[in-house]
Scaffold this motif. Structure first.
Motif, PDB file in Angstrom:
ATOM      1  N   VAL A 218       0.845  -1.187   0.000  1.00 14.37           N
ATOM      2  CA  VAL A 218       0.000   0.000   0.000  1.00 14.37           C
ATOM      3  C   VAL A 218       0.885   1.243   0.000  1.00 14.37           C
ATOM      4  O   VAL A 218       1.833   1.347   0.790  1.00 14.37           O
ATOM      5  CB  VAL A 218      -0.973   0.010   1.203  1.00 14.37           C
ATOM      6  N   HIS A 219       0.606   2.166  -0.902  1.00 14.25           N
ATOM      7  CA  HIS A 219       1.314   3.451  -0.935  1.00 14.25           C
ATOM      8  C   HIS A 219       0.660   4.422   0.043  1.00 14.25           C
ATOM      9  O   HIS A 219      -0.489   4.241   0.458  1.00 14.25           O
ATOM     10  CB  HIS A 219       1.298   4.027  -2.347  1.00 14.25           C
ATOM     11  N   SER A 220       1.397   5.469   0.418  1.00 11.87           N
ATOM     12  CA  SER A 220       0.902   6.467   1.381  1.00 11.87           C
ATOM     13  C   SER A 220       0.377   5.768   2.629  1.00 11.87           C
ATOM     14  O   SER A 220      -0.742   6.018   3.087  1.00 11.87           O
ATOM     15  CB  SER A 220      -0.188   7.334   0.744  1.00 11.87           C
ATOM     16  N   ALA A 221       1.204   4.903   3.193  1.00  9.22           N
ATOM     17  CA  ALA A 221       0.788   4.078   4.328  1.00  9.22           C
ATOM     18  C   ALA A 221       0.482   4.900   5.572  1.00  9.22           C
ATOM     19  O   ALA A 221      -0.193   4.410   6.478  1.00  9.22           O
ATOM     20  CB  ALA A 221       1.874   3.043   4.645  1.00  9.22           C
ATOM     21  N   GLY A 222       0.969   6.130   5.627  1.00  6.90           N
ATOM     22  CA  GLY A 222       0.698   6.972   6.783  1.00  6.90           C
ATOM     23  C   GLY A 222      -0.579   7.785   6.676  1.00  6.90           C
ATOM     24  O   GLY A 222      -0.968   8.449   7.640  1.00  6.90           O
ATOM     25  N   GLY A 223      -1.224   7.753   5.528  1.00  8.17           N
ATOM     26  CA  GLY A 223      -2.458   8.515   5.329  1.00  8.17           C
ATOM     27  C   GLY A 223      -3.666   7.796   5.905  1.00  8.17           C
ATOM     28  O   GLY A 223      -3.566   6.714   6.495  1.00  8.17           O
ATOM     29  N   GLY A 224      -4.850   8.407   5.727  1.00  5.49           N
ATOM     30  CA  GLY A 224      -6.065   7.847   6.283  1.00  5.49           C
ATOM     31  C   GLY A 224      -6.407   6.482   5.721  1.00  5.49           C
ATOM     32  O   GLY A 224      -6.695   5.538   6.473  1.00  5.49           O
ATOM     33  N   VAL A 225      -6.358   6.323   4.391  1.00  6.04           N
ATOM     34  CA  VAL A 225      -6.659   5.026   3.784  1.00  6.04           C
ATOM     35  C   VAL A 225      -5.554   4.031   4.102  1.00  6.04           C
ATOM     36  O   VAL A 225      -5.812   2.860   4.418  1.00  6.04           O
ATOM     37  CB  VAL A 225      -6.841   5.169   2.262  1.00  6.04           C
ATOM     38  N   GLY A 226      -4.297   4.468   4.025  1.00  8.94           N
ATOM     39  CA  GLY A 226      -3.173   3.581   4.304  1.00  8.94           C
ATOM     40  C   GLY A 226      -3.250   2.968   5.688  1.00  8.94           C
ATOM     41  O   GLY A 226      -3.031   1.759   5.874  1.00  8.94           O
ATOM     42  N   GLN A 227      -3.592   3.787   6.680  1.00  8.56           N
ATOM     43  CA  GLN A 227      -3.716   3.268   8.038  1.00  8.56           C
ATOM     44  C   GLN A 227      -4.946   2.374   8.191  1.00  8.56           C
ATOM     45  O   GLN A 227      -4.924   1.407   8.952  1.00  8.56           O
ATOM     46  CB  GLN A 227      -3.763   4.426   9.032  1.00  8.56           C
TER      47      GLN A 227
ATOM     48  N   LEU B 278      -2.216  -1.751  -3.754  1.00  9.53           N
ATOM     49  CA  LEU B 278      -3.192  -0.671  -3.660  1.00  9.53           C
ATOM     50  C   LEU B 278      -2.477   0.632  -3.981  1.00  9.53           C
ATOM     51  O   LEU B 278      -1.620   1.096  -3.221  1.00  9.53           O
ATOM     52  CB  LEU B 278      -3.799  -0.622  -2.252  1.00  9.53           C
ATOM     53  N   ASP B 279      -2.833   1.238  -5.119  1.00  7.85           N
ATOM     54  CA  ASP B 279      -2.082   2.377  -5.653  1.00  7.85           C
ATOM     55  C   ASP B 279      -2.951   3.628  -5.702  1.00  7.85           C
ATOM     56  O   ASP B 279      -3.947   3.671  -6.419  1.00  7.85           O
ATOM     57  CB  ASP B 279      -1.582   2.037  -7.060  1.00  7.85           C
ATOM     58  N   CYS B 280      -2.554   4.648  -4.933  1.00  7.26           N
ATOM     59  CA  CYS B 280      -3.244   5.941  -4.978  1.00  7.26           C
ATOM     60  C   CYS B 280      -2.393   6.990  -5.681  1.00  7.26           C
ATOM     61  O   CYS B 280      -2.737   8.169  -5.686  1.00  7.26           O
ATOM     62  CB  CYS B 280      -3.568   6.421  -3.558  1.00  7.26           C
ATOM     63  N   LEU B 281      -1.268   6.559  -6.284  1.00  8.29           N
ATOM     64  CA  LEU B 281      -0.327   7.501  -6.886  1.00  8.29           C
ATOM     65  C   LEU B 281      -0.493   7.608  -8.396  1.00  8.29           C
ATOM     66  O   LEU B 281      -0.486   8.702  -8.962  1.00  8.29           O
ATOM     67  CB  LEU B 281       1.117   7.079  -6.559  1.00  8.29           C
ATOM     68  N   CYS B 282      -0.568   6.468  -9.080  1.00  6.94           N
ATOM     69  CA  CYS B 282      -0.675   6.387 -10.541  1.00  6.94           C
ATOM     70  C   CYS B 282       0.661   6.763 -11.180  1.00  6.94           C
ATOM     71  O   CYS B 282       1.708   6.715 -10.537  1.00  6.94           O
ATOM     72  CB  CYS B 282      -1.825   7.251 -11.056  1.00  6.94           C
ATOM     73  N   GLY B 283       0.647   7.160 -12.449  1.00  5.68           N
ATOM     74  CA  GLY B 283       1.894   7.487 -13.136  1.00  5.68           C
ATOM     75  C   GLY B 283       2.799   6.281 -13.251  1.00  5.68           C
ATOM     76  O   GLY B 283       2.347   5.161 -13.535  1.00  5.68           O
ATOM     77  N   GLU B 284       4.092   6.479 -12.991  1.00 10.80           N
ATOM     78  CA  GLU B 284       5.060   5.399 -13.131  1.00 10.80           C
ATOM     79  C   GLU B 284       4.810   4.258 -12.155  1.00 10.80           C
ATOM     80  O   GLU B 284       5.275   3.131 -12.365  1.00 10.80           O
ATOM     81  CB  GLU B 284       6.471   5.942 -12.920  1.00 10.80           C
ATOM     82  N   ASN B 285       4.077   4.514 -11.069  1.00 14.35           N
ATOM     83  CA  ASN B 285       3.824   3.475 -10.085  1.00 14.35           C
ATOM     84  C   ASN B 285       2.868   2.399 -10.590  1.00 14.35           C
ATOM     85  O   ASN B 285       2.821   1.309 -10.018  1.00 14.35           O
ATOM     86  CB  ASN B 285       3.270   4.101  -8.800  1.00 14.35           C
TER      87      ASN B 285
END
Length: 542
Positions: A309-318, A374-381
């Motif tokens: 999971v990307h942005s693991a420190g954010g609301g969805v990530g947690q 689980l990708d909330c970044l898009c682009g190259e990811n």
């Protein structure tokens, strides 16, 4: 039309009938704030008329409202008749010797909890009103027949203001200077809707993209942003059942959440557990529903699987990390800014800095890759995520935050992100036994009619919450007037958990001048881009 003798007889008949409804001083012992209004009757052109006033347009509340003379009880008043007569004298110059009081009718309770007693009286037909401009802008009469038979009558030409509320208004797409706290008309629930007095509302990265106009088919501005809130049920629309006034609820809203009051369909409203606070409820609905549906409904998470999971420190990530902990043997890989690692390391099995080559780091630990991305970044990811999938693995795109680089929408960032997205070859997916999916909770709710599916998921999540297996993580609380600073914190990826707009929180003095309260038109001059960057941001962190 009636002649003088006929009018005199009608007048006596009205008096005798009205006196049957006299209540006396029965409300005097009620321990509530009290007020009285005078309902003045007079004859005019052979008809019975009612005298009414238009409140001064200079008043701070209810300016331009059509009403009767009246006001709040004063300790010097002997009773509610005295109150009505005193107010009538102050407002329109009607002296007690020009009035014949007939009766007092049953009091009415206003929404603000004031007990108002109507006092009916006849006034001299020769009375000439003298409006007090500080309180009354006009005085007029209406034929009593209008109230008995409204057909054939035109309304008095005056703009009657509805009740107002504070709301965050996006005046146009762009930078932080497009946000204002303004007064707007308070909505009332339609059939099938619930009216909620908002206590807290969630702030998501999607809201930042909405502000920039960085979404497909953005709505027209001005608009009130926000998609989730928590508060208290204040009213129900006609033929709407399921909640009681005073119930604590959380809700999804199709925009308009960042306000003191919202109305939303019954299907999007859920009861808050007794020990959950309003800020926690505002941090719960969108993040945990999205996380649960991606893990269990789309990717079919099972014992022993692995998740990136990307942005693991954010609301969805947690939320993802907590939900994974409810299933035995789940390995969670997460990316986050390095300064967040200490705070979230307990919830993530393997944590990587968001700026390192996480593909190689994951493969060092798990050469085959992972079962779910689980990708909330898009682009190259996108390409990186697909390359990490095991056979029968699932990649889910649920955001595109890489498209946001500066404060305003950037065509270069959009084009770069689009160009870097892996061009998916269905034959390759077939050969490698991989699944690629997308997930948009708001589209599922508001465009695709899956409210019942979401409600079932919410019931499962509340059960997990009651079992103490999950709990929303609130990063910080911000006043409505601090929305610019809150958005900047999200833009800087500074939050650990969810940012919450606390409707009842007072702004810090430094920030109070930054989001000036205006009328809905937003007449204040726009501040220059970057002004807020020079101000220290001091949220309340619970």
């Amino acid at each position: 039309m009636f002649n003088d003798n006929q009018m005199a007889a009608i007048k006596e008949m009205i008096k005798n009938n009205l006196k049957l409804y006299e209540i006396g001083n029965t409300s005097s012992d009620v321990e509530l704030p009290k007020a009285s209004v005078l309902i003045p009757l007079l004859t005019k052109n052979g008809e019975m008329h009612v005298l009414m006033t238009v409140r001064s347009l200079k008043l701070r509340s209810s300016a331009g409202e059509v009403c009767f003379p009246g006001g709040k009880y004063d300790p010097q008043d002997r009773n509610n008749i005295d109150t009505a007569l005193r107010e009538a004298k102050e407002e329109i110059g009607l002296t007690p010797d020009q009035v014949e009081v007939v009766c007092r009718l049953s009091p009415i309770m206003t929404k603000s909890g004031i007990l108002v007693t109507p006092v009916v009286a006849f006034v001299e037909d020769s009375f000439k009103a003298q409006p007090n401009p500080a309180e009354v802008s006009d005085v007029f009469t209406v034929a009593l027949d209008y109230f008995l038979n409204q057909s054939g009558h035109s309304s008095y030409p005056v703009n009657v203001d509805t009740k107002e509320m504070r709301a965050v208004v996006l005046t146009g797409f762009g930078g932080l200077n497009k946000l204002r706290v303004a007064k707007k008309a308070m909505p009332e629930p339609q059939e099938g809707e619930v009216k909620i007095r908002v206590k807290a509302c969630g702030l998501n990265f999607l809201d930042l993209m909405v502000r920039q106009g960085n979404i497909d088919n953005p709505p027209k501005t001005p608009l009130v942003p926000g998609f989730e809130c928590a508060g208290i049920v204040e009213a129900m629309g006609e033929n709407t059942k399921g909640f009681e006034i005073g119930d604590r609820v959380m809700a999804f809203v199709n925009y308009n959440a960042w306000a003191e009051v919202v109305c939303t369909p019954l299907d999007f409203v859920y009861t808050i557990p007794d020990d959950m606070t309003f800020p926690e409820a505002a941090a719960f609905s969108m993040n945990f529903v999205a996380a649960y549906m991606m893990l269990f409904e789309v990717a079919n998470l099972r014992e022993g699987m692995s998740v990136l999971v990307h942005s693991a420190g954010g609301g969805v990530g947690q939320a993802v990390a907590q939900l994974c902990s409810t299933v035995p043997g789940i390995t969670v890989f997460g990316t986050a800014s390095s300064f967040k690692h200490e705070a979230i390391k307990a919830s993530v099995t393997h944590l990587f800095d968001r700026n390192v080559d996480y593909v190689q780091e994951v493969k060092k630990i798990s050469p085959e890759g992972v079962d779910i991305v689980l990708d909330c970044l898009c682009g190259e990811n996108t390409g990186k995520g697909l390359s990490l999938l095991k056979p029968l693995g699932t990649y889910i795109l649920y955001g595109s935050s890489n498209m946001v680089t500066g404060e305003t929408k950037s065509f270069f960032s959009f084009a770069k992100s689009w160009w870097q997205v892996e061009k998916v070859n269905p034959i390759k997916l077939f050969e490698e036994n991989k699944v690629i999916a997308g997930f948009s909770l708001l589209n599922l709710l508001f465009k695709q009619g899956r409210a019942n599916v979401v409600k079932t998921v919410m019931q499962k999540l509340i059960s997990l919450y009651d079992q103490k297996k999950i709990r929303p993580l609130v990063d910080s609380l911000w006043a409505l007037e601090e929305v610019k600073e809150a958005m900047q914190r999200i833009h800087d990826r500074g939050n650990i958990g969810k940012l919450i707009l606390d409707v009842e929180k007072s702004p810090t003095p430094l920030m109070a001048n930054d989001s000036t309260e205006t009328s809905e038109a937003g007449e204040e001059e726009e501040e220059q881009e970057g002004d807020s960057d020079n101000k220290e941001r001091t949220p309340f962190i619970p």
